[in-house]
Every structure is written in structure tokens, then in C-alpha cells.
Design an enzyme around this catalytic site. Structure first.
Site, PDB file in Angstrom:
ATOM      1  N   CYS A  84     -52.106   1.034   3.809  1.00  0.00           N
ATOM      2  CA  CYS A  84     -53.397   1.594   4.172  1.00  0.00           C
ATOM      3  C   CYS A  84     -53.560   3.233   3.289  1.00  0.00           C
ATOM      4  O   CYS A  84     -52.364   2.879   3.035  1.00  0.00           O
ATOM      5  CB  CYS A  84     -53.320   1.688   5.473  1.00  0.00           C
ATOM      6  SG  CYS A  84     -52.207   3.065   6.325  1.00  0.00           S
ATOM      7  N   CYS A  87     -50.707   5.266   4.700  1.00  0.00           N
ATOM      8  CA  CYS A  87     -49.802   5.293   3.472  1.00  0.00           C
ATOM      9  C   CYS A  87     -49.514   6.300   3.185  1.00  0.00           C
ATOM     10  O   CYS A  87     -48.904   7.129   2.854  1.00  0.00           O
ATOM     11  CB  CYS A  87     -49.502   4.293   3.930  1.00  0.00           C
ATOM     12  SG  CYS A  87     -49.288   3.233   4.830  1.00  0.00           S
ATOM     13  N   ASP A 496       0.787  39.553 -12.826  1.00  0.00           N
ATOM     14  CA  ASP A 496       1.361  38.664 -12.461  1.00  0.00           C
ATOM     15  C   ASP A 496       2.640  37.900 -12.536  1.00  0.00           C
ATOM     16  O   ASP A 496       2.173  37.794 -14.399  1.00  0.00           O
ATOM     17  CB  ASP A 496       0.650  38.071 -11.386  1.00  0.00           C
ATOM     18  CG  ASP A 496       1.874  37.105 -10.300  1.00  0.00           C
ATOM     19  OD1 ASP A 496       1.947  37.409  -9.676  1.00  0.00           O
ATOM     20  OD2 ASP A 496       0.756  35.630 -10.590  1.00  0.00           O
ATOM     21  N   ASP A 692      -3.462  34.319 -11.381  1.00  0.00           N
ATOM     22  CA  ASP A 692      -3.472  33.761 -10.932  1.00  0.00           C
ATOM     23  C   ASP A 692      -3.546  32.581  -9.044  1.00  0.00           C
ATOM     24  O   ASP A 692      -4.068  32.239  -8.872  1.00  0.00           O
ATOM     25  CB  ASP A 692      -2.783  31.884 -11.354  1.00  0.00           C
ATOM     26  CG  ASP A 692      -1.322  32.148 -10.493  1.00  0.00           C
ATOM     27  OD1 ASP A 692      -0.363  33.326 -10.197  1.00  0.00           O
ATOM     28  OD2 ASP A 692      -0.838  31.299 -10.596  1.00  0.00           O
ATOM     29  N   ASP A 696      -2.938  37.915  -5.808  1.00  0.00           N
ATOM     30  CA  ASP A 696      -3.594  38.303  -6.874  1.00  0.00           C
ATOM     31  C   ASP A 696      -4.831  39.155  -6.838  1.00  0.00           C
ATOM     32  O   ASP A 696      -5.274  40.006  -7.102  1.00  0.00           O
ATOM     33  CB  ASP A 696      -3.530  37.814  -8.022  1.00  0.00           C
ATOM     34  CG  ASP A 696      -1.612  37.158  -8.324  1.00  0.00           C
ATOM     35  OD1 ASP A 696      -0.796  38.680  -7.872  1.00  0.00           O
ATOM     36  OD2 ASP A 696      -1.423  36.370  -9.213  1.00  0.00           O
TER      37      ASP A 696
END
Length: 804
Positions: A84, A87, A496, A692, A696
Site C-alpha cells: 500500500c 508501505c 628496544d 614493539d 615502549d
């Protein structure tokens, strides 16, 4: 800007930094926009808003009102389930309520909806899900990713521009021939007027439309200069064609400049076309990354059934079948089978990596020989490939510090050029004699034509775009443009140890068996497999025992090792203190080995029964093969290289000796690392920190340039300005070299862009005329202006040839 509230608007017509500034300024006037920036390289505006539904359409309208455009897709989709008119209203309302949808119109009679949407913000699949949520359905074909849609639009735009350029050239060529060689033929002026009109009015109409839009907002850009110059030349020529007696009555011949106006438009269209093509090449690295992900995958279920689905529908936990030659679609882990995978497109490393059950695999990599099943762990924007693409886009969209100066120049460039052009006309009228007005008009047009803000605006972004893409192709992710300039000044690098200089995991390096026996290696593997200690795990992996025997009476002795009973005999695996504790004398040969290995900072594991030492294993965190070469390379550049580690002094001393670092600091806490960097900075050093781990992150944040190793923690990579995906330290000197070449290219581009304008504008104004009689032709000025932008982009493209 918060990622949750970020929206990306793909832009059209924003060709230089000056255009970007105009759009950026316009967005400040849009209510509800919290933060915004325009990324020239990525051709997009980034908007932060908490009310996307209301703000995005207004922002789009604002950009279009300024004379630019936002790439949007207009598509019609069938809708099912509507019974309809209400909708249809519900369907239209739900689609309109989605952020990224600019308009939606449902036709109930044909059961379709016509939608205009932003491809980078929303997809047809998302609209489909919204419609399904209220009980209807939107029929969509296999959706194209936002980037693919934008790329498709860019290709269509280039084709349209090429067509315009060719047609403009066809109309312009006879105008030039008549204007230069056949001015005396009958009706020459009218023929040129007829042929040049389509060039000005049709092919060049966007210059005039955009110039008017700029004027409405009291702004000006390159379109303003082109529209003024060609418009004045065209109108002046039309006047002289219709009213030639106006000049004849004053004893002056009324020249026409139809050819100049047409040639300028044609040359600028040609320049834009070449520039568009060249700029497309600057983003080839990013397109290559985007092309790594397949469009479909094969899902498998517990019953062995297979189903092919779009990659966008994969969910965490899905089991995916990967055949030889397939591209891997998402990040995950191998669940069954084994193969070798080419990861070069992600890490830059050419050797295929062996993968077996439990191994991690990443989106965009290519399966080589075997088939295997994998469990999807990270999908969509969470995959490593997606994060790399985002990092590259963000870096290409960032501005180098030198760009701030260029922005200031670009902001006043066009108004200053217009003032110089008007002053040129006035000066010629006053000082130019009887032809002063005509010559002045010509000079004014030439000044307006030759001035090129685009070359200035493209100088920095194109070099950064190509350079960042080149780095990404080689496994180096650069987070922003500022770090490129800082990288050149680095004179101290802090490394490191664990995971940066070394592999970051224990490896068996030496083995001595005094009594291997038939079962001893199996007994040791079964004994160590019961322990969770990293050294025990590595020895178990090293022995590669395919089955285990039952060990009884297993005991883990904290700080010493483990023991267990097999076939009535007790066996031990542990350190030197364990041997003393249970009263076993290792013997002279074992003692010598123990002293040698200990001096090399290796952990020694003894394996014995209740009487004798049966074998010895040396386990250590191995120094990466390229670490020593990388450190030597950095030191050859007069860069100090320091090592920081939480390990004991003996281990740190051995690694420092082996690698040749300038100095080291052992037993360092995370706070000690940050303090050490501050100390180096207080001595005037420009410091790069390479790490890493989570420990760190403080030091990385403190450093002038922070570099994360790609196999480390996500936190380290989030903090870092650069990420080395393969964790190869040799990439650091390469990144510094590339940074130098990028910055050098930026300086070359800026030099030529500034010099071109500094020399070109006075020459166009006629400064050489009193001395040499030389007056620059507007047609030559148009060609020079078009080529200036192309030359800047071409110079940037040379970075693609850089050897890493």
C-alpha cells in the site's frame, strides 16, 4: 576527531590547496560540524558530527554551492513486500533516516526507490538491512565497495574531461589557423566567433559557473582567473567584430582575440586532463593495496558444504576454504591443512612463509601451493590490510609543516593576481600610447591566464602522496607528513632489544647430546610439553616429536625446572641450579659448554636422568639477521644508536657487543626509557625511538620520531608515527633515505612553482616590452599555465622510481 563520528565526503573539482581552503572555510559555516578538514590528496572532506543525518546533506549542499561537487551515486532499486501507499512512505522514511543518504523517492506503482547516496558513507547492503528491519526488502546486486564506486566515478569523470578536451581542440584548431594565417579572408572574424563560441560557452562553461559561485561567497580561485581572462578576451572580440567602426573612427584597428580565448580554454582542459591522469598515478600504491582483497570467499560448514559469499558478509568465527592461488580475504588462523603464503604485498619480504595449523594469516596475502581452512578472526575494517590502507590514506591526507606557508600564499594568491592584472591594464592605458588600451587588455588577460595557484597547491601533496605510497609498497607505514621532515634531522636512534634487535622469542641455537639413546629425545619432549615455561615450549617445538609417552610423577620446580618418571627412572630438565639441587655433576665437557654459552647470554637447559647429564640445550632470543647491518648503516650516517632493555646487564652487554651499538642501558623500566629519551633531547639530539611492546609506548610518545615494529603490540603501533610491518631494522635507514627524497621533491616542486609565478606574471604584464619589445601571447601563457601543474605532478611521480 573521534572515529565513530567521522564521515568522509569524496570531492570533485578540488584541484589545488587553494580550492581545499575554500571548501574548508565553507564547512565552518555548517551548523553541527564539530571538526573538519579537507584532504587534497585523498580528494575528500573529513567531517566530525554527532548528527550526521541532518548535517551531511547541508554540508554537501554547501560544497556544491561553493562551485565544487561531492561524488554521489544515484541508483534505482526494486523494493519487494510493499502492499500500500503507507508501505511506500515507511520505506522512503527508513532509507532517508540513514546517514549518507541525500535523497530517496519511492515509486509505489513501479515498486522501486530512487536513492542518491554517498558511497564512502553508506552501501546498498546497509540500506537493504534497514529496509528489511521494517519488513520489506531492497533488491541489490553484489554491492561495490565505496572506494570502488568512487574510483568508477573518477574514471567516468576523466573520460568526460577527455571528450571535452578533444572536442574543444577540434573547434579551436581552425580558429588558430585563421587567426594566425588567414585573417584577411572574408568574414574571418565571424567564422572565428562561430567556432570559438562552443569552446567558451559549452566546453568552458564550468569555469564561468564556478567563478560566479565563488563570487557569491566573496572568494576566488583558478576558475575565476580563467573565466575573467577568457571572458574579457571573448567579449572584447565580439564587440570589435560587431562594432569595428568604434575603433576605426579613432584611428585604431580593433583586433579580435577569439583564438586566444579558445586556445586558453583548450590548453587548460588539456592540462586538467593530463593532471587528472598523473594524479591518478600518484595514488596507484593505494589502489594496489585496495585491490589485494578478493570480492568473494568460499565458506565451509561442519558437514563439508561450500558456499560462495561476498567478502563483506564474512563474520568472525566463519570457516573459510582457501585454495592454491586464492587471495586471503580476512585475518585469521589456519584451522586445518598447510601451505606457503606470499606476504610480500604486506611486509615487502619476497620469500613465501610456511603456514600450518595455528599460524596467523592476513588479508591481501596470496596462497601459493596447498589448500587449507582458516577461521576468520578480524574482518572488515579490523584487518591488518584495512588498517594499512587507512594509515596510508591518513598519511597522504596530512600536511607537511612547509604546507602552512603555501596555504598562506594560496589564500591571497588569486586576489593579488587580479589586482596585478588590473594594474597592468591601467599602466598600459597611461603609458602605452595609442594602442595602450588594446595592449593593456591583452596584458591583463595574459596575467590572469599565466598565474597558476594549482602548481603551488599540488607541490607538497603530490610528493607526499607518491612517497607515502612507495613506502607502503615496501612495508613502511608513515603516519603523517610531519614525521618525514623530522626523520631527516634524526641524529640519535634508541632501540628496544627484545623484538626489535632480536626476534622477540626464544630459539634453540645449540644442542649437545652425551647419551641420545633411542628414547631420550621423546622422553625430554614429553617432559617439557607438560611445562608452560617459554624455554620448555621452545625445546618441545625444536624436538618436533609427533607423539608423546606417558610421564608419571611430573613436578614443576619453580626457579629450577621440571622432573618426571618414565619406566621407573626419574628424569630432570632445568638449569644449572637444578643439577646442583639433585646432586648431579655435569662433568668437564658439559661445564666447558655451560661457561661458553653463558658468556654468550644464552640460557642453558640440562637434561639428565638420576645419575648423568644426557644432553644440553642453549636457548636465546636470537639477534635478527639484519640488525647488525642496519645499526652499521645508521652509524655511517653519523647517527648514534642506543639500546634500551629490561634484561640483565650480561645479556645486554653481549647483544651490544655483537651489534655494535653506540651504548646501552640494561634493566630499564618503561619510565627509564622515556627519561633516557628526554636526556638525549636535552643534549640537542633529534631522537627516534624504535620499539614493539606496550612497555615502549611511553618512550615512543616522548620521541621526536616514533617507529613501531609491525609484529609488536597494537598500542605501540597506535602511538608510533612510522610502522615497519616486517620488523626488519634495515627498513629504518631506508625510511630515512626515502624521507629525504620526498622532502627534496617537495622543495623542488615549491621552487619551480614559485619561480614560475614570480617570473611569469611580470613577463605577462609586459615588463620586458620597454627593453626588448617582447609581449607574451595569451595562447603561450595558457600552455605554460597548463604545463606548470603537470610538471609538478610529473616530478613527484619520479619518486616511484626510487630504489629502496
Amino acid at each position: 576527531m573521534k572515529n565513530d563520528n567521522l564521515f568522509y565526503l569524496p570531492l570533485e573539482g578540488v584541484e589545488s590547496e587553494h580550492c581545499a581552503l575554500i571548501v574548508d572555510k565553507g564547512l565552518t559555516q555548517v551548523s553541527g560540524v564539530l571538526e573538519h578538514k579537507v584532504e587534497l590528496n585523498n580528494r575528500r572532506a573529513v567531517i566530525s558530527t554527532e548528527n550526521a543525518l541532518a548535517v551531511l546533506p547541508v554540508a554537501v549542499d554547501k560544497i556544491r554551492d561553493l562551485g565544487y561537487d561531492v561524488s554521489s551515486v544515484k541508483e534505482t532499486f526494486p523494493v519487494t513486500g510493499m502492499t500500500c501507499a503507507s508501505c511506500a512512505i515507511s520505506t522512503e522514511s527508513i532509507i532517508k533516516s540513514q546517514p549518507g543518504v541525500l535523497s530517496a523517492e519511492v515509486n509505489f506503482a513501479s515498486a522501486t526507490v530512487k536513492v542518491e547516496y554517498l558511497p564512502g558513507v553508506i552501501t546498498p547492503e546497509q540500506m537493504k538491512a534497514a529496509v528489511q528491519s521494517i519488513g520489506y526488502d531492497l533488491v541489490t546486486d553484489a554491492p561495490e565497495a565505496g572506494n570502488e564506486v568512487i574510483e568508477k566515478l573518477e574514471k567516468e569523470r576523466y573520460k568526460s574531461l577527455r571528450k571535452k578536451t578533444v572536442l574543444a581542440g577540434i573547434f579551436t584548431l581552425p580558429v588558430v589557423i585563421i587567426g594566425m594565417f588567414f585573417m584577411d579572408i572574408p568574414y574571418a572574424n565571424y567564422i572565428m566567433w562561430l567556432l570559438s563560441t562552443p569552446v567558451i560557452v559549452w566546453f568552458g562553461k564550468l569555469f564561468f559557473i564556478n567563478a560566479v559561485k565563488q563570487a557569491k561567497h566573496r572568494s576566488a580561485n583558478m576558475d575565476t582567473l580563467v573565466a575573467l581572462s577568457t571572458g574579457i578576451a571573448y567579449v572584447f572580440s565580439v564587440f570589435n567584430t560587431i562594432f569595428p567602426e568604434f575603433w576605426h573612427s579613432r584611428g585604431i584597428h580593433g583586433h579580435v582575440y577569439f583564438e586566444a580565448a579558445a586556445v586558453v580554454i583548450s590548453f587548460i582542459l588539456l592540462g586538467k586532463m593530463l593532471e587528472e591522469k598523473a594524479k591518478g598515478n600518484t595514488s596507484s600504491a593505494l589502489r594496489k593495496l585496495m585491490g589485494l582483497q578478493p570480492k568473494t570467499v568460499t565458506l565451509t560448514d561442519e558437514q563439508g558444504g561450500e558456499k560462495e559469499i561476498p567478502v563483506s558478509m564474512i563474520q568472525q568465527g566463519d570457516t573459510i576454504l582457501v585454495r592454491p592461488g586464492d587471495k586471503i580475504a580476512v585475518d585469521g588462523a589456519v584451522a586445518g591443512g598447510s601451505s606457503r603464503i606470499d606476504e610480500s604485498m604486506i611486509t615487502g619480504e619476497p620469500v613465501p612463509v610456511k603456514k600450518e595449523r595455528g599460524s596467523k594469516v592476513f588479508a591481501g596475502t596470496i596462497n601459493q601451493s596447498g589448500s587449507f581452512k582458516m577461521i576468520a578472526e578480524k574482518v572488515g575494517k579490523d584487518t591488518l590490510l584495512s588498517q594499512i590502507i587507512k594509515a596510508v590514506q591518513d598519511a597522504q591526507g596530512s600536511k607537511a609543516p612547509v604546507q602552512k606557508l603555501v596555504d598562506k600564499v594560496a589564500a591571497v594568491f588569486v586576489p593579488v593576481v587580479i589586482v596585478i592584472a588590473v594594474l597592468s591594464l591601467i599602466a598600459w592605458i597611461i603609458l602605452g600610447g595609442e594602442n595602450g588600451f588594446t595592449q593593456g587588455l591583452l596584458a591583463m588577460v595574459t596575467v590572469l591566464v599565466i598565474a597558476c595557484p594549482c602548481a603551488l597547491g599540488l607541490a607538497t601533496p603530490t610528493a607526499i602522496m607518491v612517497g607515502v605510497g612507495k613506502a607502503a609498497e615496501n612495508g613502511i607505514l608513515i603516519r603523517d607528513a610531519e614525521s618525514l621532515e623530522t626523520a631527516l634531522k634524526i641524529d640519535a636512534v634508541v632501540l628496544d632489544k627484545t623484538g626489535t634487535i632480536t626476534e622477540g622469542r626464544p630459539s634453540v641455537t645449540d644442542v649437545v647430546w652425551f647419551d641420545k639413546g633411542v628414547m631420550n629425545d621423546l622422553i625430554l619432549a614429553s617432559l617439557e610439553s607438560r611445562s608452560e615455561h617459554p624455554l620448555a615450549v621452545e625445546i618441545t617445538r625444536f624436538l618436533k616429536a609427533h607423539h608423546r609417552i606417558e610421564i608419571t610423577g611430573f613436578e614443576s620446580i619453580t626457579g629450577f625446572g621440571v622432573s618426571g618418571v618414565y619406566d621407573g627412572k626419574t628424569y630432570y630438565a632445568g638449569n644449572h641450579k637444578l643439577m646442583k639441587k639433585v646432586g648431579i655433576n655435569p662433568g668437564e665437557e658439559a661445564g666447558v659448554k655451560f661457561d661458553i654459552w653463558s658468556s654468550q647470554a644464552k640460557s642453558v637447559v640440562f637434561f639428565s636422568d638420576n645419575k648423568n647429564v644426557l644432553g644440553m640445550f642453549a636457548v636465546t632470543d636470537v639477534i635478527k639477521p639484519t640488525s647488525k647491518e642496519a645499526i652499521k648503516n645508521l652509524k655511517s650516517r653519523n647517527i648514534e644508536v642506543w639500546m634500551l632493555t629490561g634484561d640483565n646487564r650480561g645479556t645486554a652487554s653481549y647483544v651490544a657487543r655483537e651489534t655494535g651499538v653506540t651504548g646501552y642501558k640494561a634493566e630499564a623500566l618503561p619510565s627509564d626509557k622515556a627519561l633516557f629519551i628526554k636526556e638525549l633531547q636535552s643534549r640537542g639530539k633529534v631522537v627516534a625511538m624504535v620499539g614493539d611492546g606496550i612497555n615502549d609506548s611511553n618512550a615512543l610518545a616522548e620521541a621526536d620520531v616514533s617507529i613501531a615494529m609491525g609484529k609488536g603490540s597494537d598500542i605501540a603501533m597506535d602511538v608510533a608515527k612510522m610502522t615497519i610491518i616486517s620488523s626488519d631494522l634495515m627498513k629504518i635507514p631506508r625510511a630515512i633515505t626515502l624521507s629525504g627524497k620526498i622532502v627534496a621533491t617537495v622543495k623542488q616542486n615549491l621552487f619551480w612553482a614559485f619561480i614560475y609565478n614570480i617570473i611569469g606574471i611580470p613577463v605577462a604584464a609586459g615588463i620586458l616590452y620597454p627593453f626588448t619589445g617582447f609581449l607574451l601571447d595569451p595562447m603561450i601563457a595558457g600552455a605554460a599555465m597548463a604545463l606548470s601543474s603537470v610538471s609538478v605532478v610529473t616530478n613527484s611521480l619520479k619518486l616511484k622510481l626510487t630504489k629502496m
